[in-house]
Design a protein around this motif. Structure first.
Motif, PDB file in Angstrom:
ATOM      1  N   GLU A 141       0.840  -1.203   0.000  1.00 47.79           N
ATOM      2  CA  GLU A 141       0.000   0.000   0.000  1.00 47.79           C
ATOM      3  C   GLU A 141       0.874   1.253   0.000  1.00 47.79           C
ATOM      4  O   GLU A 141       0.546   2.246  -0.657  1.00 47.79           O
ATOM      5  CB  GLU A 141      -0.948   0.010   1.203  1.00 47.79           C
ATOM      6  CG  GLU A 141      -2.132  -0.925   1.065  1.00 47.79           C
ATOM      7  CD  GLU A 141      -1.807  -2.355   1.495  1.00 47.79           C
ATOM      8  OE1 GLU A 141      -0.671  -2.623   1.961  1.00 47.79           O
ATOM      9  OE2 GLU A 141      -2.696  -3.211   1.354  1.00 47.79           O
ATOM     10  N   GLN A 142       1.997   1.215   0.714  1.00 51.39           N
ATOM     11  CA  GLN A 142       2.899   2.363   0.769  1.00 51.39           C
ATOM     12  C   GLN A 142       3.508   2.630  -0.607  1.00 51.39           C
ATOM     13  O   GLN A 142       3.624   3.780  -1.032  1.00 51.39           O
ATOM     14  CB  GLN A 142       4.011   2.127   1.811  1.00 51.39           C
ATOM     15  CG  GLN A 142       3.514   2.081   3.232  1.00 51.39           C
ATOM     16  CD  GLN A 142       2.975   0.708   3.644  1.00 51.39           C
ATOM     17  OE1 GLN A 142       2.973  -0.262   2.874  1.00 51.39           O
ATOM     18  NE2 GLN A 142       2.489   0.620   4.874  1.00 51.39           N
ATOM     19  N   GLN A 143       3.911   1.575  -1.301  1.00 50.74           N
ATOM     20  CA  GLN A 143       4.460   1.749  -2.648  1.00 50.74           C
ATOM     21  C   GLN A 143       3.398   2.290  -3.594  1.00 50.74           C
ATOM     22  O   GLN A 143       3.679   3.169  -4.417  1.00 50.74           O
ATOM     23  CB  GLN A 143       5.007   0.422  -3.169  1.00 50.74           C
ATOM     24  CG  GLN A 143       6.241  -0.057  -2.456  1.00 50.74           C
ATOM     25  CD  GLN A 143       6.595  -1.488  -2.814  1.00 50.74           C
ATOM     26  OE1 GLN A 143       5.720  -2.341  -2.982  1.00 50.74           O
ATOM     27  NE2 GLN A 143       7.885  -1.773  -2.915  1.00 50.74           N
TER      28      GLN A 143
END
Length: 121
Positions: free
Chosen positions: A47-49
């Motif tokens: 999700e961060q990427q």
């Protein structure tokens, strides 16, 4: 993650991991987002990427549409450090749907070899 869908929604289903941009509510626990604004997050991407890629895409779009709207036949949009996330952004492979020519730079031959599919050296 999609927790509910509207009755006529067929492009996403409950449980799908998705990202979106351009709508308020990024810090909310839940957000009502039109299905056509959602981008599926591939399993291998965190999700961060996904959030970082969406931000880079928004930056490229803003710069090429608002700061200096690129015109047909112009060459001069540059993607520096294209071996990183920007190199996989839409258009960073040197082609766009509007026919503009783009230029991407990398710091090493190795990064040049990992350009996006369809990209040019």
């Amino acid at each position: 993650m999609v927790t509910e869908v509207g009755a006529d929604t067929t492009s996403v289903k409950v449980g799908d991991r998705v990202a979106w941009t351009g709508l308020l509510g990024a810090y909310a626990e839940y957000a009502a987002v039109p299905a056509d604004r959602l981008v599926p997050i591939p399993q291998r991407v965190s999700e961060q990427q996904a959030a970082a890629v969406m931000l880079q895409g928004m930056t490229a779009h803003y710069l090429s549409h608002d700061t200096y709207p690129l015109k047909q036949g112009e060459t001069g949009a540059g993607f520096h450090a294209a071996g990183r996330g920007r190199g996989t952004s839409p258009g960073a492979d040197g082609r766009t749907t509007s026919g503009l020519a783009l230029i991407a730079t990398v710091s090493t031959e190795e990064k040049a070899k990992t350009r996006p599919r369809g990209g040019r050296a």
